[in-house]
Motif scaffolding. Structure first.
Motif, PDB file in Angstrom:
ATOM      1  N   UNK A  23       1.091  -1.001  -0.119  1.00 21.47           N
ATOM      2  CA  UNK A  23       0.166  -0.072   0.083  1.00 21.47           C
ATOM      3  C   UNK A  23       1.110   0.657  -0.199  1.00 21.47           C
ATOM      4  N   UNK A  24      -0.057   2.049  -0.280  1.00 19.74           N
ATOM      5  CA  UNK A  24       0.829   3.272  -0.007  1.00 19.74           C
ATOM      6  C   UNK A  24       1.434   3.947   1.359  1.00 19.74           C
ATOM      7  N   UNK A  25       1.169   3.253   2.666  1.00 18.30           N
ATOM      8  CA  UNK A  25       0.915   3.708   3.566  1.00 18.30           C
ATOM      9  C   UNK A  25       2.636   3.022   3.880  1.00 18.30           C
ATOM     10  N   UNK A  26       1.982   1.452   3.813  1.00 14.78           N
ATOM     11  CA  UNK A  26       3.223   0.361   3.926  1.00 14.78           C
ATOM     12  C   UNK A  26       4.877   1.124   3.363  1.00 14.78           C
ATOM     13  N   UNK A  27       4.947   1.705   1.771  1.00 18.95           N
ATOM     14  CA  UNK A  27       6.057   1.980   1.287  1.00 18.95           C
ATOM     15  C   UNK A  27       5.863   3.327   1.827  1.00 18.95           C
ATOM     16  N   UNK A  55      15.334   6.893  -2.616  1.00 17.19           N
ATOM     17  CA  UNK A  55      15.004   6.575  -1.090  1.00 17.19           C
ATOM     18  C   UNK A  55      13.928   4.741  -1.867  1.00 17.19           C
ATOM     19  N   UNK A  56      12.961   5.581  -2.024  1.00 15.25           N
ATOM     20  CA  UNK A  56      11.590   5.141  -3.325  1.00 15.25           C
ATOM     21  C   UNK A  56      12.130   4.115  -4.113  1.00 15.25           C
ATOM     22  N   UNK A  57      12.598   4.422  -5.079  1.00 14.31           N
ATOM     23  CA  UNK A  57      12.969   3.118  -5.607  1.00 14.31           C
ATOM     24  C   UNK A  57      13.616   2.308  -5.017  1.00 14.31           C
ATOM     25  N   UNK A  58      14.078   1.984  -4.308  1.00 18.67           N
ATOM     26  CA  UNK A  58      15.518   1.866  -3.474  1.00 18.67           C
ATOM     27  C   UNK A  58      14.383   0.524  -2.526  1.00 18.67           C
ATOM     28  N   UNK A  59      13.894   1.405  -2.371  1.00 19.80           N
ATOM     29  CA  UNK A  59      12.933   0.479  -1.305  1.00 19.80           C
ATOM     30  C   UNK A  59      11.511  -0.808  -2.340  1.00 19.80           C
ATOM     31  N   UNK A  60      11.616   0.073  -3.768  1.00 17.77           N
ATOM     32  CA  UNK A  60      11.084  -0.331  -4.734  1.00 17.77           C
ATOM     33  C   UNK A  60      12.288  -1.805  -5.367  1.00 17.77           C
ATOM     34  N   UNK A  61      12.880  -2.214  -5.002  1.00 18.64           N
ATOM     35  CA  UNK A  61      14.350  -3.025  -5.424  1.00 18.64           C
ATOM     36  C   UNK A  61      14.409  -2.102  -7.290  1.00 18.64           C
ATOM     37  N   UNK A  62      14.468  -0.921  -7.456  1.00 21.79           N
ATOM     38  CA  UNK A  62      13.767  -0.694  -8.754  1.00 21.79           C
ATOM     39  C   UNK A  62      15.447  -0.538  -8.757  1.00 21.79           C
ATOM     40  N   UNK A  63      16.464  -0.027 -10.198  1.00 18.26           N
ATOM     41  CA  UNK A  63      17.517   0.974 -10.112  1.00 18.26           C
ATOM     42  C   UNK A  63      17.115   2.062 -11.118  1.00 18.26           C
ATOM     43  N   UNK A  64      18.341   2.891 -10.966  1.00 21.08           N
ATOM     44  CA  UNK A  64      18.150   4.309 -11.831  1.00 21.08           C
ATOM     45  C   UNK A  64      19.642   3.705 -11.885  1.00 21.08           C
ATOM     46  N   UNK A  65      20.008   3.939 -13.781  1.00 18.09           N
ATOM     47  CA  UNK A  65      20.598   4.148 -14.622  1.00 18.09           C
ATOM     48  C   UNK A  65      21.165   5.712 -15.506  1.00 18.09           C
ATOM     49  N   UNK A  66      21.677   6.770 -15.212  1.00 12.65           N
ATOM     50  CA  UNK A  66      21.588   7.618 -15.971  1.00 12.65           C
ATOM     51  C   UNK A  66      22.970   7.254 -17.146  1.00 12.65           C
ATOM     52  N   UNK A  67      21.924   8.074 -18.258  1.00  7.15           N
ATOM     53  CA  UNK A  67      23.204   7.297 -19.556  1.00  7.15           C
ATOM     54  C   UNK A  67      22.918   8.184 -20.268  1.00  7.15           C
ATOM     55  N   UNK A  68      24.335   8.693 -21.090  1.00  6.34           N
ATOM     56  CA  UNK A  68      24.471  10.084 -21.923  1.00  6.34           C
ATOM     57  C   UNK A  68      22.901  10.063 -23.006  1.00  6.34           C
ATOM     58  N   UNK A  69      23.231  11.048 -23.695  1.00  3.06           N
ATOM     59  CA  UNK A  69      22.391  10.848 -24.832  1.00  3.06           C
ATOM     60  C   UNK A  69      22.976  10.648 -26.005  1.00  3.06           C
ATOM     61  N   UNK A  70      24.137  10.256 -26.313  1.00  2.00           N
ATOM     62  CA  UNK A  70      24.492   9.413 -27.055  1.00  2.00           C
ATOM     63  C   UNK A  70      25.121   8.118 -27.101  1.00  2.00           C
ATOM     64  N   UNK A  71      24.092   7.657 -26.056  1.00  4.62           N
ATOM     65  CA  UNK A  71      24.393   5.908 -25.667  1.00  4.62           C
ATOM     66  C   UNK A  71      22.895   5.504 -26.787  1.00  4.62           C
ATOM     67  N   UNK A  72      23.750   4.482 -27.161  1.00  2.00           N
ATOM     68  CA  UNK A  72      22.675   3.298 -27.675  1.00  2.00           C
ATOM     69  C   UNK A  72      22.437   2.284 -26.596  1.00  2.00           C
ATOM     70  N   UNK A  73      21.809   1.550 -26.645  1.00  2.00           N
ATOM     71  CA  UNK A  73      21.605   0.616 -25.978  1.00  2.00           C
ATOM     72  C   UNK A  73      22.299  -0.953 -25.739  1.00  2.00           C
ATOM     73  N   UNK A  74      22.827  -0.930 -26.754  1.00  2.00           N
ATOM     74  CA  UNK A  74      23.726  -2.283 -26.715  1.00  2.00           C
ATOM     75  C   UNK A  74      24.917  -2.000 -26.567  1.00  2.00           C
ATOM     76  N   UNK A  75      25.157  -0.303 -26.917  1.00  2.00           N
ATOM     77  CA  UNK A  75      26.686  -0.717 -26.518  1.00  2.00           C
ATOM     78  C   UNK A  75      27.204   0.060 -25.394  1.00  2.00           C
ATOM     79  N   UNK A  76      28.119  -0.501 -25.407  1.00  6.27           N
ATOM     80  CA  UNK A  76      29.050   0.046 -23.552  1.00  6.27           C
ATOM     81  C   UNK A  76      28.558   1.110 -23.131  1.00  6.27           C
TER      82      UNK A  76
END
Length: 93
Positions: A23-27, A55-76
């Motif tokens: 629930x929202x309260x539990x989160x 902290x919210x993302x961490x509690x939901x076990x979600x990962x936040x990744x920053x990529x530069x705008x020129x990165x492609x999905x399959x590139x390093x």
């Protein structure tokens, strides 16, 4: 899921919360905020404090990744930031 807006982030977080059966309260209790804060975040409040969002993302076990705008999905992933390590350092401080 690629996040391009606050709306995308809200949808991802709300979906994950529901998937986990929280629930929202539990989160809110897990991250140390009020239920109203979670409700406002899920409503797309544009001024949510970034540290609390992480902290919210961490509690939901979600990962936040920053990529530069020129990165492609399959590139390093040059320019990516390991927010898990940063959050861990923050907790240890």
């Amino acid at each position: 899921m690629q996040i391009n807006s606050i709306r995308d982030l809200v949808v991802a977080a709300r979906s994950r919360r529901r998937e986990l059966g929280l629930s929202q309260a539990e989160l809110a209790a897990r991250i140390g905020v009020s239920r109203q804060w979670v409700s406002a975040f899920e409503g797309g409040r544009p001024r949510a404090e970034f540290g609390l969002v992480i902290r919210l993302l961490d509690a939901l076990d979600l990962r936040f990744e920053l990529l530069d705008g020129e990165s492609e999905r399959d590139s390093p992933r040059r320019g990516s930031v390991d927010l898990d390590a940063m959050l861990s350092d923050y907790r240890d401080a």
